[in-house]
Design an enzyme around this catalytic site. Structure first.
Site, short mmCIF file in Angstrom:
data_model
loop_
_atom_site.label_atom_id
_atom_site.label_comp_id
_atom_site.label_asym_id
_atom_site.label_seq_id
_atom_site.Cartn_x
_atom_site.Cartn_y
_atom_site.Cartn_z
N CYS A 197 9.50 8.16 -13.10
CA CYS A 197 8.62 8.02 -11.93
C CYS A 197 9.10 8.87 -10.77
O CYS A 197 8.42 9.01 -9.77
CB CYS A 197 8.47 6.57 -11.52
N CYS A 214 8.36 4.15 -2.42
CA CYS A 214 9.72 4.68 -2.30
C CYS A 214 10.59 3.74 -1.48
O CYS A 214 11.80 3.61 -1.74
CB CYS A 214 9.71 6.07 -1.67
#
Ligand SMILES: Cc1ncc(COP(=O)(O)O)c(C=O)c1O
Ligand SMILES: [Zn+2]
Lengths: 414, 128
Positions: free
Chosen positions: B35, B104
């Site tokens: 990812c 994130c």
């Protein structure tokens, strides 16, 4: 925050008074001074509507026709085969939909394309799948190329369209367009090519190369944005995406964007007249950068080494992520691009890098530098001096990289 | 408007608490290469207080900035308080993140939780 990287005037960048090095010309190019001049001149002086019968309108019609003629000359076709659009995306949409729907009338529902096309093509094909078309995307090898033989083998009785891009926007690979054109012509299948990255950079001859439809975009060869061309050979049926007035032979309604069209034609003419010289200069710079960046351990060049655009450099660096790399390089005055997930706004990295066999982890660490005639060898030297240090810095705190160095995980790239 | 706030760019360009800690009391690692973001957090803990924290990150600017900010927010804090750190707090401290970059900052929260879990299980083992 606005940072302008307008090259012809060497705009000073935002940091430490450095000049920004603009190497993202595959995304868009700065407008050339002569195209800018044409643009402003038309904006101020050629304000008439080409559909108006009075002299002011007819002056605009004349400018429009001249632009059409110029573009036709650059592609080696007739002016009446040139349709002005809002850009490459619209031209791709119109070409593909037109050929598909013309095929459907004859019961032909099979379309051939490639896995590395631009989204303007791929997403249009997705829509057509919903309409019942069968879309076959040819696989590319590690070099990003399809072979003419693959196309020949894929063509069926019910194939209505082959759409293969001229040159890839990410990895710069140049497809065997003339050979594919010959096959399609012989088999009676309409052939479209997305030449957005090739126009103004490579010699295109739609007659010799047996191209039925071709898309190009003004802003990739130092023309303005928001304007493009669809070439459709006489006899190829077009359907309009925008209905309304009878502009563009009834295939694209809307009062023509004369300044943009004239400036695009000017930019294309200029690009074609200096093509060989620019290609020579770009190739030398490209090769120097490729040579320099190849020295970085555990890195790999993307795309075919030789069958590539003179202005394209594309690398993957193991153990780092592309967006960080780009922003660090921006700090150092270098503008590039990346196919990492975080720059694409999705969770998946570039479909092109995945298609040439880069696994997710490697595809995340990609860097594309695309040149123009405004780049210099001096800039190449700065780039190859700067990039390795940034890669090393990002690797120095990458847990992914450290696990490879410690031997916990294997390296993927040599 | 730029993609990132000035705070994000500051923490990206000048990351705080970058590096690793030898003999750390807790280590957490989350994310995966697929990812595109991996975060590793090292904790030094004394008397249930986080006396030192370092991070290593593979990822985008917002992943690096989130790691940096998250470590700043828990440094010197009791373990119990660090456990309550949310990704929203990290993002807010950075003057916001673009919507598609929020994931994130989630990693920063998870990495810290992971490191504390590691610390607690080590402690439990030592005590048993
Ligand atoms: C290969 C290719 N096709 C199509 C497009 C779309 O062109 P435009 O931005 O003019 O719509 C681009 C530009 O990004 C491109 O690189
Ligand atoms: Zn990210």
């Amino acid at each position: 925050m606005i940072y302008c990287m307008y090259y012809p005037t060497k705009t000073v960048g935002k940091k430490r008074g450095t000049v920004m090095i603009y190497t993202d010309n595959a995304a868009t190019t700065p407008i050339s001074p002569s195209a800018a001049q044409t643009f402003t001149k038309c904006l101020n002086e050629v304000y008439g509507n080409p559909s108006s019968l009075h002299s002011i309108g007819q002056k605009a019609a004349e400018v429009l026709f001249e632009a059409r003629q110029t573009v036709a000359q650059c592609l080696n076709c007739q002016p009446r085969e040139i349709y002005f659009t809002s850009g490459g995306s619209e031209a791709d949409n119109q070409a593909i939909r037109s050929a598909a729907h013309a095929g459907k009338k004859k019961g032909k529902l099979h379309i051939i394309s490639t896995s590395v096309e631009h989204h303007a093509v791929l997403h249009t094909l997705d829509r057509l799948k919903d309409e019942g078309f069968e879309v076959q995307l040819l696989e590319v090898g590690e070099t990003g190329l399809v072979t003419p033989q693959q196309v020949a083998d894929a063509i069926r009785e019910d194939t209505c369209l082959v759409s293969v891009m001229y040159a890839n926007n990410e990895i710069g690979t140049v497809m065997p367009i003339a050979e594919i054109g010959e096959i399609c012509r012989a088999r009676g299948v309409t052939f479209h090519t997305d030449a957005v990255q090739a126009a103004g950079h490579l010699h295109i001859d739609v007659s010799k190369q047996n191209i039925d439809m071709l898309s190009l975009s003004g802003h990739k060869f130092h023309g303005p944005k928001g304007v493009g061309v669809l070439y459709a050979r006489k006899g190829v049926a077009l359907e309009s995406l925008i209905d309304g007035g009878a502009q563009e032979r009834g295939k694209r309604a809307g009062t023509e964007n004369i300044p943009a069209i004239a400036a695009m034609a000017q930019a294309l003419k200029e690009a074609c007249s200096e093509m060989d010289e620019v290609a020579r200069q770009e190739t030398a710079i490209r090769d120097r950068i490729i040579q320099g960046l190849s020295e970085i351990p555990h890195s790999i060049l993307n795309g075919d080494r030789d069958k590539r655009l003179p202005n394209n450099v594309s690398f993957c660096f193991e153990g780092i992520e592309g967006e960080s790399l780009l922003l660090m390089l921006d700090e150092k005055g270098i503008c590039g691009s990346s196919g990492s997930a975080c720059t694409s706004g999705s969770l998946d990295p570039s479909h092109v890098l995945l298609a040439i066999g880069r696994i997710h982890e490697i595809a995340h660490g990609s860097l594309r530098l695309s040149l123009s005639k405004y780049n210099t060898m001096e800039e190449a030297e700065y780039i190859i001096k700067t990039v390795p240090g940034v890669v090393e810095y990002l690797r120095s705190f990458s847990p992914l990289w450290k696990d490879k160095v410690s031997g916990k995980n294997p390296f993927i790239l040599k | 408007m730029a993609l990132y706030s000035e705070k994000v760019m500051d923490h990206f360009k000048n990351p705080r608490n970058l590096g690793s800690i030898e003999n750390a009391d807790g280590i957490g690692e989350v994310g995966n290469a697929k990812c595109g973001d991996i975060m590793k957090i090292y904790l030094k803990i004394d008397n249930e207080i986080i006396t030192d924290v370092k991070f290593e990150t593979f990822g985008c600017a917002s992943a690096i900035a989130s790691s940096s900010m998250a470590t700043e927010l828990i440094k010197g804090k009791p373990v119990s308080e660090a456990l309550e750190l949310t990704n929203k707090a990290v993002a807010e401290a950075l003057d916001g993140l673009p919507p598609h970059k929020m994931h994130c900052s989630v990693l920063a929260e998870e990495a810290i939780n992971d490191a504390i879990k590691d610390y607690l299980s080590k402690k439990e083992k030592a005590n048993s």
